[in-house]
Scaffold this active site. Structure first.
Site, PDB file in Angstrom:
ATOM      1  N   ASP A  49       0.837  -1.208   0.000  1.00  0.00           N
ATOM      2  CA  ASP A  49       0.000   0.000   0.000  1.00  0.00           C
ATOM      3  C   ASP A  49       0.873   1.260   0.000  1.00  0.00           C
ATOM      4  O   ASP A  49       0.358   2.377  -0.091  1.00  0.00           O
ATOM      5  CB  ASP A  49      -1.015  -0.001   1.154  1.00  0.00           C
ATOM      6  CG  ASP A  49      -0.357  -0.011   2.519  1.00  0.00           C
ATOM      7  OD1 ASP A  49       0.874  -0.157   2.601  1.00  0.00           O
ATOM      8  OD2 ASP A  49      -1.090   0.135   3.518  1.00  0.00           O
ATOM      9  N   SER A  50       2.188   1.084   0.047  1.00  0.00           N
ATOM     10  CA  SER A  50       3.107   2.216  -0.173  1.00  0.00           C
ATOM     11  C   SER A  50       2.844   2.839  -1.551  1.00  0.00           C
ATOM     12  O   SER A  50       3.275   3.953  -1.826  1.00  0.00           O
ATOM     13  CB  SER A  50       4.567   1.763  -0.064  1.00  0.00           C
ATOM     14  OG  SER A  50       4.805   0.646  -0.897  1.00  0.00           O
ATOM     15  N   LYS A 118      -0.996  -9.357   2.987  1.00  0.00           N
ATOM     16  CA  LYS A 118      -0.240  -8.882   4.154  1.00  0.00           C
ATOM     17  C   LYS A 118      -1.130  -7.892   4.890  1.00  0.00           C
ATOM     18  O   LYS A 118      -1.876  -7.141   4.261  1.00  0.00           O
ATOM     19  CB  LYS A 118       1.067  -8.220   3.716  1.00  0.00           C
ATOM     20  CG  LYS A 118       1.856  -7.599   4.889  1.00  0.00           C
ATOM     21  CD  LYS A 118       3.263  -7.219   4.505  1.00  0.00           C
ATOM     22  CE  LYS A 118       3.394  -5.895   3.795  1.00  0.00           C
ATOM     23  NZ  LYS A 118       2.884  -4.716   4.531  1.00  0.00           N
ATOM     24  N   GLU A 187       9.509  -3.919  10.061  1.00  0.00           N
ATOM     25  CA  GLU A 187       9.903  -2.636   9.462  1.00  0.00           C
ATOM     26  C   GLU A 187      10.417  -1.682  10.536  1.00  0.00           C
ATOM     27  O   GLU A 187       9.895  -1.627  11.661  1.00  0.00           O
ATOM     28  CB  GLU A 187       8.686  -2.001   8.746  1.00  0.00           C
ATOM     29  CG  GLU A 187       9.031  -0.631   8.160  1.00  0.00           C
ATOM     30  CD  GLU A 187       7.980  -0.065   7.207  1.00  0.00           C
ATOM     31  OE1 GLU A 187       6.956  -0.726   6.951  1.00  0.00           O
ATOM     32  OE2 GLU A 187       8.206   1.062   6.723  1.00  0.00           O
TER      33      GLU A 187
HETATM   34  O1  KIV Z   1       3.583  -1.104   1.615  1.00  0.00           O
HETATM   35  C1  KIV Z   1       4.751  -1.501   1.524  1.00  0.00           C
HETATM   36  O2  KIV Z   1       5.453  -1.246   0.545  1.00  0.00           O
HETATM   37  C2  KIV Z   1       5.295  -2.280   2.628  1.00  0.00           C
HETATM   38  C3  KIV Z   1       6.765  -2.523   2.622  1.00  0.00           C
HETATM   39  C4  KIV Z   1       7.476  -1.302   3.022  1.00  0.00           C
HETATM   40  C5  KIV Z   1       7.131  -3.693   3.453  1.00  0.00           C
HETATM   41  O3  KIV Z   1       4.580  -2.659   3.499  1.00  0.00           O
END
Ligand code: KIV
Length: 275
Positions: A49-50, A118, A187
């Site tokens: 979700d980044s 996730k 993280e």
């Molecule tokens: O959303 C994302 O990209 C993440 C990574 C930083 C692990 O959760």
């Protein structure tokens, strides 16, 4: 003619079996074109979700919707054949109840064909993780710095630096693993704490700003490629400077168009019978 054997995509059991073995190579992927380039080199691709910050220019991940994750997840799965692809559940799509989490996680699984999801959260999310896993949805945990909790934690800060915070990270790792997560992202966590958490759980830990002792590493691919912003977090190593390269290419194109050097004759179509 004999059909060429299709290379098998890495599955959740293979990822899980990498505990303590060769480190898992993981990256984020959001689009078909980039995912296809990353795929042969990676064990796991996360549609994170980044993408809200990286692709959509938002200040946090909170504005990301389930529809956005499904659209990008589907593109990444379609473009890849080797890596295990998992998709983040966005903020607000799973925290309310295990039932809400199942409803939205199953949509992600059905509509993207990803191998798992996730979600962020330690001990507090353990019942939800168990609920999903028992109903056939592989879950990767995410503990330590949790970007979806930016408003309660007060910012994107490294965690685990006090004794209490370190204890919490360890308890979270153990709870998430005991609930059936096949792996845990750690993280933004003090290195010794991430190391200890890795030793404490029987499933792979995947570090970002965590520890070389983790069972795998993940980075936001745009950070590694130099595609994103001026700020480089301490935990990132840049392997390319694609922003510079893209600026150079686009400036050259603009100059060619203005000076009528593009298109050249070889880029144009003649009439029938003439070249
Ligand atoms: O959303 C994302 O990209 C993440 C990574 C930083 C692990 O959760």
């Amino acid at each position: 003619m004999a059909e060429k054997a299709k290379p098998a995509r890495l599955g959740i059991p293979e990822i899980r079996a990498r505990k303590g073995a060769t480190p898992l190579v993981c990256l984020t992927a959001y689009t078909a074109s980039i995912a296809a380039l990353l795929d042969p080199h990676c064990d796991l691709l996360l549609v994170g979700d980044s993408l809200g910050m990286v692709l959509y220019g938002e200040d946090s991940t909170l504005g990301v919707t389930l529809e956005m994750m499904i659209g990008h997840g589907r593109a990444v799965v379609r473009a890849t054949r080797h890596a295990c692809v998992i998709v983040d559940l966005p903020f607000g799509s799973y925290q309310e109840s295990p039932e809400q989490a199942f409803r939205n996680a199953s949509r992600v699984m059905i509509e993207t064909a990803a191998s798992g999801i996730k979600l962020e959260g330690g001990a507090v999310m353990a019942p939800t993780i168990r609920f999903l896993v028992e109903r056939g949805i592989p879950v990767c945990g995410h503990i330590g710095l949790m970007p979806q909790a930016v408003n309660t934690s007060g910012g994107f800060r490294v965690v685990g630096r006090s004794q209490d915070a370190a204890r919490q990270v360890l308890a979270d790792a153990e709870a998430v693993a005991a609930a059936g997560a096949f792996a845990v992202v750690i993280e933004g966590t003090a290195e010794p704490v991430a190391r200890q958490a890795t030793e404490a759980v029987p499933v792979p830990t995947i570090g970002i700003g965590a520890s070389p002792a983790c069972d795998g590493q993940i980075l936001v691919s745009d950070d590694l490629l130099g595609l994103f912003g001026g700020f480089k977090p301490r935990f990132v190593r840049r392997y390319a400077e694609l922003q510079t390269e893209i600026s150079r290419a686009v400036a050259a194109y603009a100059e060619d168009v203005r000076d009528r050097r593009f298109p050249a004759p070889e880029h144009c179509f003649g009439l029938p019978g003439k070249s």
